[in-house]
Enzyme design. Structure first.
Site: not given
Ligand code: NDP
Length: 242
Positions: A128, A141
């Site tokens: 990501s 995350y």
């Protein structure tokens, strides 16, 4: 590596980015298997399937051992939960790391030895933009996705003389059911009507990434043209991290 009929595993291939990747490899003539938890979503995908929770070490090892070996593995299953780091419960932190980091290592450990034996293969993790920058309220995350990149870089060095490679694709905000749910959550919490526009504005191109754009990078990484690409983070983010 032969360019058609290769066996491809896509974890989280029943939705969003994973489904787009599964379809792209199928359209390129490869044999695709998708893994996920929800049997209805797996069946609806139309692909060969492994019903498994990628965080369950024993179940994942057994599911992968039950299938013929894979030439290409896309460790894509993941998910985001938001909370301020100072208010986050330990269980939620552990869950984010298990789902987004440990599962990638478990998937590699169960599949990469076959690539080494064959002297060829591609291991691709979906990281990501949170693999290379922080996001307020998504600290666990981001910690997990940074960890994915550290693991992939290290795996790439361990694989360098084997014929297999390891890389990460790192998308910015991408239009998937996961992002839609997150945007709905923000809208419900804040009452704002411009949530999608505000997510799109984070990308300098002013739009969300399309899942097929991420799939195109995976196809390229799996091609002979990318044989020397190893240990890289391919950012698909419209310049967000530039
Ligand atoms: P979706 O929620 O649309 O899809 C997630 C997929 O992962 C589903 O197939 C889901 O199936 C599967 N999955 C989730 N948890 C597990 C589990 N424990 N075991 C097995 N399968 C699981 O998400 P996206 O397509 O948006 O996300 C895919 C990846 O891309 C994730 O790693 C995410 O972090 C990353 N990403 C997404 C971005 C975005 O903006 N959308 C941006 C950057 C990265 P099931 O629930 O049935 O198990």
């Amino acid at each position: 590596m032969a360019q058609q009929g290769r066996r491809v595993l896509v974890t989280g291939g029943s939705s969003g980015i994973g489904l787009a990747i599964a379809r792209a490899f199928r359209d390129a003539g490869e044999q695709v298997c998708v893994a996920g938890r929800d049997p209805a979503k797996l069946e609806a995908s139309g692909f060969e399937r492994l019903q498994v929770d990628v965080c369950d070490e024993a179940a994942l090892d057994a599911a992968i051992a039950s299938a013929p070996p894979f030439d290409i593995v896309i460790a894509n299953a993941g998910g985001a939960a938001t909370a301020p780091l100072m208010k986050m419960a330990r269980a939620d932190w552990d869950r984010m790391l298990a789902l987004n980091l440990t599962s990638v290592w478990l998937t590699a450990r169960a599949t990469v030895p076959a690539m080494i034996r064959e002297g060829q293969g591609r291991f691709i993790a979906i990281g990501s933009t949170a693999s290379v920058k922080g996001y307020a309220y998504a600290g666990a995350y981001a910690a997990a996705k940074h960890g994915v990149l550290g693991m992939i870089r290290s795996l790439a060095l361990e694989l360098a003389k084997t014929g297999a490679t390891a890389n990460a694709i790192c998308p910015g905000y991408t239009d998937t059911p996961m992002l839609r749910a997150a945007m709905d959550g923000v809208a419900a919490k804040t009452g704002r009507g411009d949530v999608e526009a505000s997510f799109a504005a984070i990308n300098p191109m002013g739009r969300l990434i399309a899942p097929h754009e991420v799939a195109a990078a995976a196809l390229w990484l799996a091609s002979d043209a990318a044989a020397s690409v190893n240990g890289q983070a391919i950012l698909i983010d419209g310049g967000e991290t530039a």
